[in-house]
Design a protein around this motif. Structure first.
Motif, PDB file in Angstrom:
ATOM      1  N   LYS A   1       0.727  -1.152  -0.007  1.00  0.00           N
ATOM      2  CA  LYS A   1      -0.057   0.072  -0.072  1.00  0.00           C
ATOM      3  C   LYS A   1       0.806   1.238  -0.125  1.00  0.00           C
ATOM      4  O   LYS A   1       1.786   1.316   0.729  1.00  0.00           O
ATOM      5  N   ASP A   2       0.507   2.014  -0.862  1.00  0.00           N
ATOM      6  CA  ASP A   2       1.335   3.465  -1.148  1.00  0.00           C
ATOM      7  C   ASP A   2       2.765   3.179  -1.596  1.00  0.00           C
ATOM      8  O   ASP A   2       3.426   4.362  -1.522  1.00  0.00           O
ATOM      9  N   ARG A   3       2.924   2.018  -2.032  1.00  0.00           N
ATOM     10  CA  ARG A   3       4.399   1.692  -2.755  1.00  0.00           C
ATOM     11  C   ARG A   3       4.067   1.141  -4.121  1.00  0.00           C
ATOM     12  O   ARG A   3       3.006   0.801  -4.591  1.00  0.00           O
TER      13      ARG A   3
ATOM     14  N   LEU B   1      16.578   5.606  -8.429  1.00  0.00           N
ATOM     15  CA  LEU B   1      16.394   6.786  -7.281  1.00  0.00           C
ATOM     16  C   LEU B   1      15.196   6.906  -6.798  1.00  0.00           C
ATOM     17  O   LEU B   1      15.028   7.188  -5.400  1.00  0.00           O
ATOM     18  N   ASP B   2      14.017   6.870  -7.565  1.00  0.00           N
ATOM     19  CA  ASP B   2      12.634   7.157  -7.073  1.00  0.00           C
ATOM     20  C   ASP B   2      12.201   5.991  -6.041  1.00  0.00           C
ATOM     21  O   ASP B   2      11.570   6.258  -5.245  1.00  0.00           O
ATOM     22  N   LEU B   3      13.147   4.674  -6.175  1.00  0.00           N
ATOM     23  CA  LEU B   3      12.602   3.774  -5.222  1.00  0.00           C
ATOM     24  C   LEU B   3      13.347   3.804  -4.028  1.00  0.00           C
ATOM     25  O   LEU B   3      12.627   3.144  -2.984  1.00  0.00           O
ATOM     26  N   LEU B   4      14.182   4.595  -3.730  1.00  0.00           N
ATOM     27  CA  LEU B   4      14.956   4.524  -2.628  1.00  0.00           C
ATOM     28  C   LEU B   4      14.212   4.722  -1.418  1.00  0.00           C
ATOM     29  O   LEU B   4      14.044   4.105  -0.259  1.00  0.00           O
ATOM     30  N   PRO B   5      13.487   5.916  -1.617  1.00  0.00           N
ATOM     31  CA  PRO B   5      12.762   6.250  -0.090  1.00  0.00           C
ATOM     32  C   PRO B   5      11.601   5.272   0.004  1.00  0.00           C
ATOM     33  O   PRO B   5      11.393   4.805   1.079  1.00  0.00           O
ATOM     34  N   HIS B   6      10.850   4.470  -0.867  1.00  0.00           N
ATOM     35  CA  HIS B   6      10.119   3.494  -0.778  1.00  0.00           C
ATOM     36  C   HIS B   6      10.817   2.203   0.017  1.00  0.00           C
ATOM     37  O   HIS B   6      10.327   1.541   0.770  1.00  0.00           O
TER      38      HIS B   6
END
Length: 325
Positions: free
Chosen positions: A189-191, A239-244
Motif C-alpha cells: 500500500k502506497d508503494r 533513485l525514485d525507489l530508494l525512499p520506498h
C-alpha cells in the motif's frame, strides 16, 4: 500440460501483462501451457488496449484454452501500474502459488514450474527464482543473475538486505509461495507495485531461494518498458525507489541505501555530461554536494565535476593544458 510425479496438487496462477506484443505473445502463452506438471496452471492476462494484433491473439487463445485463461481487458490504455492491479488481485485469489512472465518474454524449460514447486516445498521459501537470459534483437544472450551478482555472489538463499543494491531476480524466473494467503497488495500500500518492491515484501515473509538454471528469456527490444529504456531513465527509476525501500524496511538499511543513492547520483551525473545535459548535471552536482562527506567524492573530484557542469569551457581548457604538459 502432462501430469508429472505425485503428491499434493497446487493451483498456480500465472501473471502476464501484454501491450503491443503481437510478435511475442503467442510464444509467451505457449511456454506457459507447455509446462509438464501435476499442478493446475491458470493463466491471467492483462491486455492494455494494444494498437496492434495483441488483443486478437489473446482472444484466440482464450477460445482455445477456455477456462484455463482469464482475460482482463482494458477499454483504453492505462499503463502498467494501473493494469497490473486487477491482474494481481485475480492471481492472488484462490491460488497456492503465482508465477510471472511478461507478454514479450517466455519460459524455455517445460519442467520450470514443477522444479520450482519442489524447491518451495523443500525449503519453505516465500519465493523461488531461476536464472534467465537477456536476449538482444540479434539473438545474442547474456546471463541475467550473474550480470548483477558475478559468479562469487551466487548462492541458494537471499534476504531483503541483498536486494538493496539492485534487483538481481528476473521477473520471468519468479514463483511466489502464496501459502498461507498473502495480502501482497496490502503490503505494498502506497508503494509502487514493481518487481523489486514485491521481492522485498516477500523477503520479509521468508527466504528467497535460487534455482541456478536458465529457464526463461527476457527479450530486450524497443517496445520493452525497461529492457531498452535509456540509461538516465533507469537511473531515475532506481533513485525514485530508494525512499520506498527505506520506508518498507523500517530504515534498517538506511546506510546501505544512502551509499546506493550516492552511486546512482554520480552515475547520473556522468550520463548527463555525456549527453551534454548541463541542467541535469548541475542538479546532480547539487544533490551530491549536499551529501555527508563520507558519501560524496573527494574535494578535488567535486571541484572537477563543478567545473565540468557549470563552466564546461574552462574545464575543457584546463583539461587540454594538462594533456599538453
Amino acid at each position: 500440460m502432462n501430469a508429472a510425479g505425485g503428491g499434493e496438487v497446487f493451483t498456480i496462477k500465472v501473471f502476464m501483462l501484454a501491450y503491443n506484443h503481437e510478435h511475442f505473445i503467442q510464444q509467451a502463452i505457449d511456454s506457459v501451457f507447455m509446462q509438464r506438471t501435476r499442478h493446475r496452471v491458470h493463466l491471467v492476462i492483462g491486455e492494455d488496449a494494444s494498437t496492434d494484433r495483441t488483443r486478437e491473439i489473446v482472444l484466440a487463445n482464450k477460445e482455445r484454452y477456455r477456462d484455463r485463461i482469464t482475460l482482463i481487458l482494458s477499454e483504453k490504455n492505462k499503463g502498467t501500474s494501473h493494469v497490473s492491479f486487477p491482474v494481481w488481485e485475480e492471481c492472488l485469489r484462490d491460488s497456492d502459488m503465482v508465477a510471472l512472465v511478461e507478454g514479450d518474454d517466455y519460459w524455455t524449460d517445460p519442467d520450470k514450474l514443477e522444479q520450482q514447486v519442489d524447491v518451495i516445498q523443500r525449503t519453505g521459501a516465500s519465493l523461488c527464482f531461476t536464472n534467465a537470459w537477456n536476449e538482444q534483437p540479434d539473438g545474442t544472450r547474456t546471463d541475467y543473475v550473474r550480470a548483477w551478482l558475478g559468479e562469487n555472489g551466487i548462492r541458494e538463499r537471499y534476504g531483503e538486505g541483498d536486494l538493496i543494491n539492485g534487483n538481481f531476480i528476473p521477473l520471468a524466473g519468479i514463483l511466489i509461495n502464496n501459502r498461507p494467503r498473502f495480502d501482497l497488495l496490502g503490503a505494498l500500500k502506497d508503494r509502487p507495485v514493481m518487481d523489486l518492491m514485491i521481492n522485498l515484501a516477500l523477503a520479509q515473509r521468508g527466504p528467497l531461494v535460487y534455482l541456478d538454471k536458465h529457464m526463461a528469456v527476457r527479450r530486450m527490444h524497443a517496445g520493452g518498458m525497461m529492457s531498452m529504456a535509456n540509461r538516465q531513465y533507469k537511473l531515475q527509476y532506481n533513485l525514485d525507489l530508494l525512499p520506498h525501500i527505506n520506508a518498507m524496511t523500517g530504515n534498517r538499511y538506511a546506510g546501505q541505501v544512502a551509499v546506493r543513492r550516492s552511486g546512482l547520483l554520480q552515475q547520473s551525473f556522468d550520463v548527463a555530461m555525456q549527453a551534454s545535459d548541463l541542467v541535469l548535471a548541475r542538479k546532480r552536482w547539487q544533490e551530491i554536494s549536499a551529501m555527508p562527506t563520507g558519501l560524496k567524492p573527494a574535494a578535488r573530484d567535486m571541484v572537477r565535476m563543478y567545473l565540468q557542469s557549470h563552466w564546461p569551457r574552462l574545464a575543457g581548457w584546463i583539461g587540454r593544458r594538462r594533456i599538453s604538459k
